[in-house]
Design a protein around this motif. Sequence first.
Motif: not given
Length: 167
Positions: A6-12, A55-56, A148-151
């Motif tokens: 659900g996120s496009k961000k690069n977590l690194f 975290y968010l 998260c499980a649903i997503l």
Amino acid sequence: MLKAVGSKKNLFELPFYTYISDIFENEEIQKLANFKHHIYTTRLQHSLNVAYYNYLICKFFRLNAVSAARAGLLHDMFYYDRKDYSKENGEKSHSARHPEIAVENAREHFYVDPLECDIIEKHMWPMAIRRVPKYKESYVIVFVDKYCAILEVIAPKYQKLKSKFKK
Ligand SMILES: [Fe+2]
Ligand SMILES: [Fe+2]
């Protein structure tokens, strides 16, 4: 590139990653990639998803976002296939037992503080009814884990549908 569902961000590239990198890069956690979780994903990806949204949300509410992220990554640190779990005489259900196993495994390999222990141990509340969260961060994971499980189940189906309509 490392992404959460659900996120496009690069977590690194985010500060988030610096708080969890020692755990994420450890081979014991990487072993979770060998287990399927919620049908379409792996237990490692699910744990990363939970860590990121923990975290968010905790950051937004000015709670302990770093512990929430670290505990999120450790919350399902067990090494068996859920469908292979069988209750022996008097033993607990998978829902009640796996948070205990996760805490034991997390403690064996990492330093886990009391808040992080509570987050891991209580993440199945209210399904594990006796394990009532002690901290606000532990209530956050109760919500985030289910979200998260649903997503994780919906997102692949949505992508499939989207590519079908593009044709
Ligand atoms: Fe779990
Ligand atoms: Fe989980």
